[in-house]
Design an enzyme around this catalytic site. Structure first.
Site, PDB file in Angstrom:
ATOM      1  CG  HIS A 161      -3.318  -3.224   3.660  1.00 21.83           C
ATOM      2  ND1 HIS A 161      -2.242  -2.665   4.316  1.00 21.83           N
ATOM      3  CD2 HIS A 161      -3.962  -2.194   3.074  1.00 21.83           C
ATOM      4  CE1 HIS A 161      -2.241  -1.356   4.140  1.00 21.83           C
ATOM      5  NE2 HIS A 161      -3.274  -1.043   3.382  1.00 21.83           N
TER       6      HIS A 161
ATOM      7  CB  CYS B 271      -0.988  -0.015   1.164  1.00 30.66           C
ATOM      8  SG  CYS B 271      -2.331   1.188   1.002  1.00 30.66           S
TER       9      CYS B 271
ATOM     10  CD  GLU C 218      -0.563  -5.374   5.932  1.00 31.16           C
ATOM     11  OE1 GLU C 218      -0.937  -4.182   6.032  1.00 31.16           O
ATOM     12  OE2 GLU C 218      -0.390  -5.956   4.844  1.00 31.16           O
TER      13      GLU C 218
END
Length: 315
Positions: A286, A169, A288
């Site tokens: 994302h 990002c 994560e």
């Protein structure tokens, strides 16, 4: 220690005579991979691995363009799994995904440390990740100020020396601002900040980040950005396609790449790319944030696990 194919000869010179004889490497001249058949190279690499020489290979495009039977116009890397890697997660003022990123890496059994933006030491990290967030409040342009932080000189040097680097990002935005990845990330075509789950699919298995992903599966991963619309000129786009550098596409739940499944207007639904050397990766979604069973979604964990579980060979 990692080394490139072109530098294997130097590494071989450090082997004991018995090891050199075992793997069948001539000691009276430089190692030239073009003198080996593809099958012989694979055998050589496996023997090197068994002699505790950890390494990866990348094909230098110009040097091997005529060696189609040897490398078949592909870039390989990394080759063998390391037992433990050290990751560095860069933190800028405004970063907000650093803890998530560190947590996922640690959950996979590897070391992860935070690197403050004013640091000038990468602490011997082998893999650098620039996480998501709003570095410097996204003033001027997302990533435009962070690109000039003191640590970035060392991050850029790390990447240019072949070290692994990933931007997620805002990290992706920083990498294009630093010219480590081609193209730009423009305002979303809605002119609004978008935060929601989307679907993406791997475009290739020819990279560390996607080497064992199912290219027909739609992975559910969140996005959260206002400037995520990937764009580049026609020449660069043609190069990305020709070099197999497009890693992810936005898609629908069934894995179909459609205009309706494009959340921000990115060119060709592009959600992630890599550099020509295949050691620098950038993606807007994302992973994560989709890596914890408690969140009922571990699709992102499957993506980040690619960084840890190296293939025998990416072919």
């Amino acid at each position: 220690a990692f080394l490139h194919l072109a530098h294997i000869g130097a590494k071989l010179e450090t082997l004991e005579k018995e090891q050199a004889e075992y793997i069948g490497v001539p000691q009276n001249g430089p190692f030239k991979p073009e003198h080996y058949r593809y099958e012989d190279l694979i055998d050589l690499f496996q023997k090197l691995h068994s002699s505790s020489a950890a390494f990866f290979i990348t094909r230098k495009r110009k040097a091997f363009r005529s060696q189609e039977n040897l490398i078949k116009s592909r870039i390989f890397g990394p080759t063998f799994e390391r037992t433990r890697m050290k990751f560095g997660v860069v933190v800028f003022p405004g970063s907000n995904c650093d803890d998530d990123t560190v947590g996922v890496i640690q959950s996979l059994g590897h070391e992860a440390v935070k690197l403050w933006h004013k640091d000038t030491d990468l602490q011997n990290c082998e893999f650098i990740i620039i996480p998501g967030g709003f570095s410097y409040g996204d003033y001027l342009r997302s990533g435009a100020i962070a690109r000039f932080s003191p640590i970035m000189d060392h991050v850029i040097e790390h990447a240019k020396n072949g070290g692994y680097l990933m931007g997620i990002c805002n990290g992706f935005q920083v990498l294009v601002e630093a010219h480590l990845l081609p193209g730009v990330l423009l305002r979303n075509n809605t002119q609004k900040f978008i935060s929601k789950n989307i679907f993406l699919k791997a475009a290739t298995n020819n990279s560390l980040l996607t080497h064992s992903l199912n290219t027909t599966k739609a992975y559910k991963v969140p996005i959260a950005h206002a400037e995520g619309r990937y764009f580049t000129d026609e020449k660069t786009l043609a190069s990305l396609k020709a070099n197999d550098q497009i890693l992810f596409y936005y898609c629908d739940e069934d894995g179909q790449v459609t205009e309706e499944s494009n959340p921000n207007g990115s060119l060709l639904n592009i959600a992630g790319i890599c550099n020509e050397g295949r050691n620098v990766f950038g993606m807007m979604p994302h992973p994560e944030r989709a890596a914890d069973p408690d969140l009922a979604n571990t699709d992102g964990l499957e993506i980040l696990r690619q960084l840890i579980e190296s293939p025998n060979l990416v072919s």
